[in-house]
Each structure stands twice: as C-alpha cells, then as structure tokens.
Design a protein around this motif. Structure first.
Motif, PDB file in Angstrom:
ATOM      1  N   LEU A   1       0.818  -1.213   0.000  1.00 43.17           N
ATOM      2  CA  LEU A   1       0.000   0.000   0.000  1.00 43.17           C
ATOM      3  C   LEU A   1       0.853   1.265   0.000  1.00 43.17           C
ATOM      4  N   TYR A   2       2.080   1.140   0.523  1.00 39.79           N
ATOM      5  CA  TYR A   2       2.970   2.303   0.595  1.00 39.79           C
ATOM      6  C   TYR A   2       3.378   2.793  -0.789  1.00 39.79           C
ATOM      7  N   MET A   3       3.306   1.894  -1.791  1.00 39.53           N
ATOM      8  CA  MET A   3       3.699   2.274  -3.150  1.00 39.53           C
ATOM      9  C   MET A   3       2.802   3.358  -3.733  1.00 39.53           C
ATOM     10  N   GLU A   4       1.590   3.515  -3.181  1.00 44.18           N
ATOM     11  CA  GLU A   4       0.709   4.591  -3.646  1.00 44.18           C
ATOM     12  C   GLU A   4       1.365   5.951  -3.454  1.00 44.18           C
ATOM     13  N   GLY A   5       2.090   6.086  -2.355  1.00 50.11           N
ATOM     14  CA  GLY A   5       2.798   7.340  -2.111  1.00 50.11           C
ATOM     15  C   GLY A   5       4.003   7.513  -3.015  1.00 50.11           C
ATOM     16  N   ILE A   6       4.737   6.410  -3.259  1.00 55.94           N
ATOM     17  CA  ILE A   6       5.905   6.477  -4.134  1.00 55.94           C
ATOM     18  C   ILE A   6       5.487   6.884  -5.543  1.00 55.94           C
ATOM     19  N   LYS A   7       4.352   6.358  -6.013  1.00 53.28           N
ATOM     20  CA  LYS A   7       3.846   6.677  -7.351  1.00 53.28           C
ATOM     21  C   LYS A   7       3.022   7.967  -7.362  1.00 53.28           C
ATOM     22  N   ASN A   8       2.827   8.563  -6.194  1.00 53.07           N
ATOM     23  CA  ASN A   8       2.086   9.830  -6.058  1.00 53.07           C
ATOM     24  C   ASN A   8       0.665   9.708  -6.611  1.00 53.07           C
ATOM     25  N   VAL A   9      -0.016   8.638  -6.214  1.00 51.57           N
ATOM     26  CA  VAL A   9      -1.338   8.330  -6.755  1.00 51.57           C
ATOM     27  C   VAL A   9      -2.370   9.387  -6.372  1.00 51.57           C
ATOM     28  N   PHE A  10      -2.298   9.891  -5.142  1.00 49.00           N
ATOM     29  CA  PHE A  10      -3.359  10.768  -4.623  1.00 49.00           C
ATOM     30  C   PHE A  10      -3.101  12.257  -4.858  1.00 49.00           C
ATOM     31  N   PHE A  11      -2.035  12.580  -5.562  1.00 52.10           N
ATOM     32  CA  PHE A  11      -1.750  14.009  -5.757  1.00 52.10           C
ATOM     33  C   PHE A  11      -1.272  14.272  -7.182  1.00 52.10           C
ATOM     34  N   LYS A  12      -1.908  13.604  -8.129  1.00 55.72           N
ATOM     35  CA  LYS A  12      -1.556  13.800  -9.526  1.00 55.72           C
ATOM     36  C   LYS A  12      -2.332  14.981 -10.109  1.00 55.72           C
ATOM     37  N   TRP A  13      -1.892  15.448 -11.275  1.00 56.86           N
ATOM     38  CA  TRP A  13      -2.547  16.587 -11.928  1.00 56.86           C
ATOM     39  C   TRP A  13      -4.005  16.268 -12.274  1.00 56.86           C
ATOM     40  N   LYS A  14      -4.276  15.002 -12.586  1.00 56.67           N
ATOM     41  CA  LYS A  14      -5.646  14.619 -12.918  1.00 56.67           C
ATOM     42  C   LYS A  14      -6.580  14.896 -11.745  1.00 56.67           C
ATOM     43  N   GLU A  15      -6.128  14.549 -10.534  1.00 53.47           N
ATOM     44  CA  GLU A  15      -6.943  14.787  -9.337  1.00 53.47           C
ATOM     45  C   GLU A  15      -7.150  16.288  -9.120  1.00 53.47           C
ATOM     46  N   ARG A  16      -6.096  17.043  -9.337  1.00 51.72           N
ATOM     47  CA  ARG A  16      -6.211  18.501  -9.123  1.00 51.72           C
ATOM     48  C   ARG A  16      -7.171  19.139 -10.127  1.00 51.72           C
ATOM     49  N   TYR A  17      -7.056  18.755 -11.407  1.00 53.90           N
ATOM     50  CA  TYR A  17      -7.940  19.320 -12.432  1.00 53.90           C
ATOM     51  C   TYR A  17      -9.399  18.934 -12.173  1.00 53.90           C
ATOM     52  N   LEU A  18      -9.628  17.707 -11.712  1.00 57.32           N
ATOM     53  CA  LEU A  18     -10.994  17.254 -11.435  1.00 57.32           C
ATOM     54  C   LEU A  18     -11.635  18.092 -10.341  1.00 57.32           C
ATOM     55  N   ASP A  19     -10.861  18.297  -9.243  1.00 51.90           N
ATOM     56  CA  ASP A  19     -11.400  19.101  -8.142  1.00 51.90           C
ATOM     57  C   ASP A  19     -11.545  20.565  -8.546  1.00 51.90           C
ATOM     58  N   SER A  20     -10.613  21.050  -9.360  1.00 52.03           N
ATOM     59  CA  SER A  20     -10.715  22.444  -9.816  1.00 52.03           C
ATOM     60  C   SER A  20     -11.938  22.617 -10.707  1.00 52.03           C
ATOM     61  N   GLY A  21     -12.230  21.610 -11.562  1.00 56.58           N
ATOM     62  CA  GLY A  21     -13.417  21.679 -12.414  1.00 56.58           C
ATOM     63  C   GLY A  21     -14.693  21.706 -11.604  1.00 56.58           C
ATOM     64  N   MET A  22     -14.755  20.918 -10.543  1.00 55.17           N
ATOM     65  CA  MET A  22     -15.937  20.922  -9.664  1.00 55.17           C
ATOM     66  C   MET A  22     -16.090  22.270  -8.980  1.00 55.17           C
TER      67      MET A  22
END
Length: 510
Positions: free
Chosen positions: A480-501
């Motif tokens: 589960l720690y690999m999610e942080g290494i791959k930066n799963v929860f803080f990618k540009w896709k997540e930011r654009y989605l929240d910004s669009g909302m």
C-alpha cells in the motif's frame, strides 16, 4: 604489550571503588572501547584510575609470576580517534622513562603505517582478520612504537603548535599525527560481536516489499559488512553480487611499492574497469526474463575514486539497477556524498538512519533524517528530524504514520484549493449578474470567518484523524505504501478534477 595497549590506549573513564574490580564501571564514548578495556581487566591489566596526565593499571599477568603490581603510566599526548583518521594513539612514559606510542584502529589504516619487519605476524593477523570479518565481527588492529627522546621532543613541539592553532586546527593535528604514526610494530587484532537489534531482518524485508530500496553505508570491513547484509536479509545466495574491493593481489602489489601517484592511478583504472564490467553485466541480466536480483558491494577506497565526477554517473547507474547496495569502510564524508549523489543525481527522495556521531553528516544530507537513540550517544538523534529507539520502529514510522500523513496532506491541500476556489468564483460569477457594479455577494463577517470557522472543521478532522486502513493492515500489506511512491493521490488529474468541480459549483449556487 597487547593487553597493555588495550588498558592504556583509550579515553575511558572509570567509576567506582578501585579496590574492588567488580564495582568499577567504565564510561566510554562507544561500547566497543569499554568492551576492550574490560577484556584487558579480565586478562590481568586492570585499569582503575585516570587523571589528566596519568593512567593507573593494576597488572597481575604471567610475566610477574602472579604478583599484583600497580603501575602508573604518564600520558603525554592523546591523538584522538575520528572517523577520518580511523585510529587512536597515545604517547605514554613508563616508570623507567621509556617512551612508547600505542595505536589502535582499522586494519587498512594500521597496515599502511607498519614497518617492513615482522611479515609473518602481518600475514597471520590478516588471515585472522578475514576470518573475524566473515563471522560478522568488528575488528581493530593494535600496534606500538618505541620513541627516542630527541625524536619525541622535536615532534611534541609541532604538536603543541598545531594544538594551539586557531585556524584549521583539526587538519594540522592530523598532519602532525601522521609524522609520528609510522614504523609501527603490529601487536595483534581484536574482534567484537555487534549483534543486530531485534526485528531488523523482518523490518528490512517489509520495507523492501513496500518498494523502498535499502543501501547500507558502514565503516566495517568488507567481510563484516557482507555478513551483516546476509544476517539482515538484505543479500541472499540467489542474488548476483558485484564486489568492487581494493583488497586484491594486484592492488596490494602496487601498494607495496609505495609510489602514491602510481597507487592512485592504478586503483582508479581498476575501479573504472570494474564499474564498466559490472554495468554491462547488469544490463545483460535485465534483457533476460527471469534474471537474478543484483547486489553491489564496494569498499571505501574504491568508492573514493568511484565518486569522481568522471565515474559518478557510471556508479549511480549501476547502483540504481541493483536491488541492494553495501558500501563498507566508508568515512562520514563518503556517507554524505553517496546520499547526495542519490538525492541530486537520481532525483530520489532519500531517508538516512543512523545511531552514531559518524552518521550525522549522512542524516543531514538526506531529505529525511532518522536518529536511533542508544549506546552510541545522542549526536545522531540531535541532528535528525525524527528519533526512534530501535531500527524496527522505522516500519511504523514509514508504513503507518508516514502513509497516513501523506494521505491526509493530499486531501487537505486538495480540499483547501477546492473550497477557496468555490468561495472566490461565486463572487466572480456574481459580478456578471450585477453588471460589474462591485456589489458583494457575501456579508463582511461571513467573508472573514469563512476559513476560520465555517470550513475549518473538515480540514482539522481530515488532517488529524483520517485513516483509510488500520495500522495493522498497513504493516500487513506494505505494498500500500507504493501509492505514495507513485504519487497516486496528488496527480494533476486529481487537481484538475477538483478544480473543475469548484468552477461548476458556484454557477449552481447562483
């Protein structure tokens, strides 16, 4: 001479009643130094008192035919141990006026300063050192030299000048020490067991499953370092090991000639050739479907040349292709250089963990520094970002609290942008409805208290208490720690989605 050297050449302080050896407690800078003094006591050289200029030893060895004799040795000079010199020396005067220099330190350092005589004991001691190292023991060599009064007086004047110098004092003291620490006579070697802390192999295995690469940077000799790497499950027999060592017959033959320029050129060429050979072999293994895991072992002398700008890229590429890396006989400066090489050259997030003063520079060079409080002192803890009591607690620090913190920070930062964009864009769209008259959509108090009160509770709750899985599951499934290494929860896709909302929501409010 062997046990007398152990009883005299140290900086240990005795505490307790000198009449009762059992009641004496030794205060030492390291557990190893105290262990050697205790060993000398058990063999008839009982160190029981120290003053600023004198060491008192109660000798009851075989040469005295069972008689106990208290002897005072006048300490004239102490050349202290440091991680660069890798040795410690004491100049003492016997009761009969004889001047003797006792020296103890790493085998590579002592052997460089031995006289040309006694080749038999050098060879035998080297064989024992290899046996001790293969058993995972930490080794030291002991040597001495008798000094002529005129030679000592001339040297002591230079020592006093260096000691009273206000600029480059440490450097000048080291240079003066080099003048007298030569033509030594080898006495023997010591070996001390340094047990692994509880849970270290399991912790390392778990961290590797979490996608964390582990490198070992140690001052121990190469045999000891490899043995410890096996003991903590960092290296196993299924791995292909690349060993780059200066302890080869070819290098020793060149070193015996004594030409420093030739030695440096030859070792650098050998290191370059070995790095190139290992890198080509490593790349060939990656072309196969089921190639073995790779491990790199390199000693400090070879590492010094491998860190040269012309070879650094090759070393970094080889190291990153290896599952495990072990650097042995390295100085604190080399530890920091290796950490900086990975940090800047590979653009990786680094964490350094250590328990001694020689780990301070490495801890400070990494992104995150962790100090272990223990027998080695508190220097590492004072220089670190986090302090733990044992190495195995690193598993909780990273896989549990580190992962939770990453998730919480990601959610808090994204929510912070979301709620503030929603807040400001509502006012932005409202200006179109009012013909850009400047009329406010929010009351003044609401605008002031929006971040302070109205939207503060979700941030506090998420930032402090949010847990996607429990601590036990985080350690049970370290992947589960690999999610942080791959930066799963803080990618540009997540930011654009929240910004669009946050752009669409104000239009719905209006």
């Amino acid at each position: 001479e062997f046990f007398r050297c152990l009883a005299i050449c140290h900086t240990v302080l005795p505490e307790g009643d000198e009449k009762s050896p059992e009641m004496i407690k030794y205060q030492a800078a390291s557990p190893d130094e105290a262990a050697l003094v205790i060993a000398a006591k058990h063999f008839g050289f009982f160190f029981y008192r120290r003053t600023p200029t004198t060491i008192y030893v109660r000798e009851s060895h075989v040469e005295k035919m069972g008689k106990v004799q208290d002897i005072s040795y006048e300490i004239l000079n102490v050349l202290e141990f440091n991680s660069t010199r890798k040795r410690q020396s004491v100049v003492c005067r016997y009761p009969d006026g004889r001047l003797v220099l006792y020296c103890k330190g790493a085998d590579t350092v002592i052997y460089e300063r031995l006289s040309d005589s006694n080749n038999d004991i050098k060879k035998i001691t080297r064989e024992y050192l290899e046996q001790f190292g293969s058993s995972g023991l930490r080794t030291l060599c002991l040597a001495y030299r008798e000094l002529h009064p005129n030679v000592y007086e001339s040297w002591n004047e230079k020592f006093i000048q260096a000691k009273s110098s206000l600029q480059d004092r440490e450097k000048k003291l080291d240079e003066v020490a080099e003048l007298i620490e030569n033509d030594l006579i080898l006495i023997g070697s010591t070996a001390i067991e340094d047990k692994l802390q509880e849970g270290v192999p399991r912790c390392i295995e778990t961290l590797q499953r979490a996608g964390i690469k582990i490198w070992v940077l140690t001052g121990d000799k190469i045999e000891t370092a490899i043995n410890i790497a096996y003991a903590c499950s960092l290296i196993n027999n299924d791995m292909k090991q690349f060993v780059i060592s200066s302890e080869t017959d070819a290098i020793r033959e060149v070193e015996d000639r004594g030409d420093q320029v030739e030695i440096a050129r030859f070792i650098k060429d050998e290191v370059k050739r070995e790095l190139k050979k290992c890198l080509e072999e490593a790349q060939s293994y990656f072309l196969t479907v089921s190639g073995p895991k790779l491990a790199l072992v390199i000693d400090g002398k070879c590492l010094m040349y491998a860190l040269d700008p012309s070879l650094r890229v090759m070393l970094l590429n080889l190291s990153l292709n290896c599952h495990a890396v072990v650097c042995c006989r390295v100085s604190p400066l080399q530890k920091a250089q290796v950490t900086s090489m990975v940090k800047k050259g590979a653009k990786k997030i680094t964490l350094s963990i250590g328990d001694g003063a020689n780990d301070v520079s490495m801890i400070q060079a990494a992104h995150v520094g962790v100090g272990i409080s223990g027998m080695e002192g508190m220097q590492a803890v004072m220089a670190s970002d986090f302090a733990i009591a044992q190495f195995r607690y690193l598993e909780d620090l990273l896989l549990v609290h580190g992962r939770w913190s990453y998730l919480r920070i990601c959610k808090v930062v994204i929510y912070f942008f979301y709620k503030n964009l929603t807040f400001t864009l509502t006012q932005f769209w409202f200006t179109f409805q009012t013909g850009f008259s400047g009329q406010r959509f929010y009351d003044d108090w609401f605008q002031s208290l929006y971040n302070v009160i109205f939207t503060a509770l979700p941030v506090i709750i998420v930032g402090l208490f949010d847990k996607d899985v429990s601590a036990s599951l985080s350690k049970k499934y370290p992947e589960l720690y690999m999610e942080g290494i791959k930066n799963v929860f803080f990618k540009w896709k997540e930011r654009y989605l929240d910004s669009g909302m946050s752009v669409q929501l104000p239009s719905l409010v209006l």
